[in-house]
Design an enzyme around this catalytic site. Sequence first.
Site, mmCIF file in Angstrom:
data_model
loop_
_atom_site.group_PDB
_atom_site.id
_atom_site.type_symbol
_atom_site.label_atom_id
_atom_site.label_comp_id
_atom_site.label_asym_id
_atom_site.label_seq_id
_atom_site.Cartn_x
_atom_site.Cartn_y
_atom_site.Cartn_z
ATOM 1 N N SER A 99 0.835 -1.191 0.000
ATOM 2 C CA SER A 99 0.000 0.000 0.000
ATOM 3 C C SER A 99 0.881 1.256 0.000
ATOM 4 C CB SER A 99 -0.953 -0.068 1.200
ATOM 5 O OG SER A 99 -1.923 0.934 1.157
ATOM 6 N N HIS A 132 -2.220 -1.265 -4.456
ATOM 7 C CA HIS A 132 -3.683 -1.256 -4.601
ATOM 8 C C HIS A 132 -4.165 0.184 -4.569
ATOM 9 C CE1 HIS A 132 -4.473 -1.655 0.067
ATOM 10 N NE2 HIS A 132 -3.804 -0.568 -0.242
#
Length: 198
Positions: free
Chosen positions: A98, A123
Site C-alpha cells: 500500500s 492497490h
Amino acid sequence: MNLIPTVIEQTSRGERAYDIYSRLLKDRIIMLGSAIDDNVANSIVSQLLFLDAQDPEKDIFLYINSPGGSISAGMAIYDTMNFVKADVQTIGMGMAASMGSFLLTAGANGKRFALPNAEIMIHQPLGGAQGQATEIEIAARHILKIKERMNTIMAEKTGQPYEVIARDTDRDNFMTAQEAKDYGLIDDIIINKSGLKG
C-alpha cells in the site's frame, strides 16, 4: 512490548550508548518498520530533514517494511523525500504494501531496491465514509482525486501507462521482488549492501 536494542560505542572519550535507530541515523539510515500514521510520518520527515541539513550531497537510505497506512501521513513523507536535496535510496524488505510500496517506488531514480524475498503490494487508496448522503458523496469525490493523483505519480515513477496502473491497482496486487523490478516499482534486487549506490 517494544524492546529497542542499545548499541555501546567505544570512543577516545569513553563509552557512548545509543538506541539502535539513533546509531543507524549516524550512518544515514532511516527505518520505516511499521504502519504509517502521523507520528511515524513526523519521525521519518524529521529524520529526512535532519540528514539533509547535515549533508545534502550524501544519500539517505530508507529501509521499508510496512503494511502501509494513512495516505496523508504517507504523502507527507513522499513530499519530503522530494523536498530534500539528498537522494533518498529506498530498500524494500519483508513487505512493502500500500503506502509502503508507494514510498518504495518514490525513491531516487536508479536507487530503488528490494531484497530478494521482499514482497510488494500495490492497490487503490482505501477510505470509508459515513453520515449523510452529501457527506458520503464528498468523501467519495475526495478519494477518487487521491486515487488519480497517486496513479499519476506511480505511472511517472514506473514508466507504466496510467491505464495499466489504474487497472493493476484496482485490487490488491502482490508481487515478488523480481515482478516489482519488471513492473518498474524498483530498479534492482540486492543481496547485500554492496548493491546500494554510493
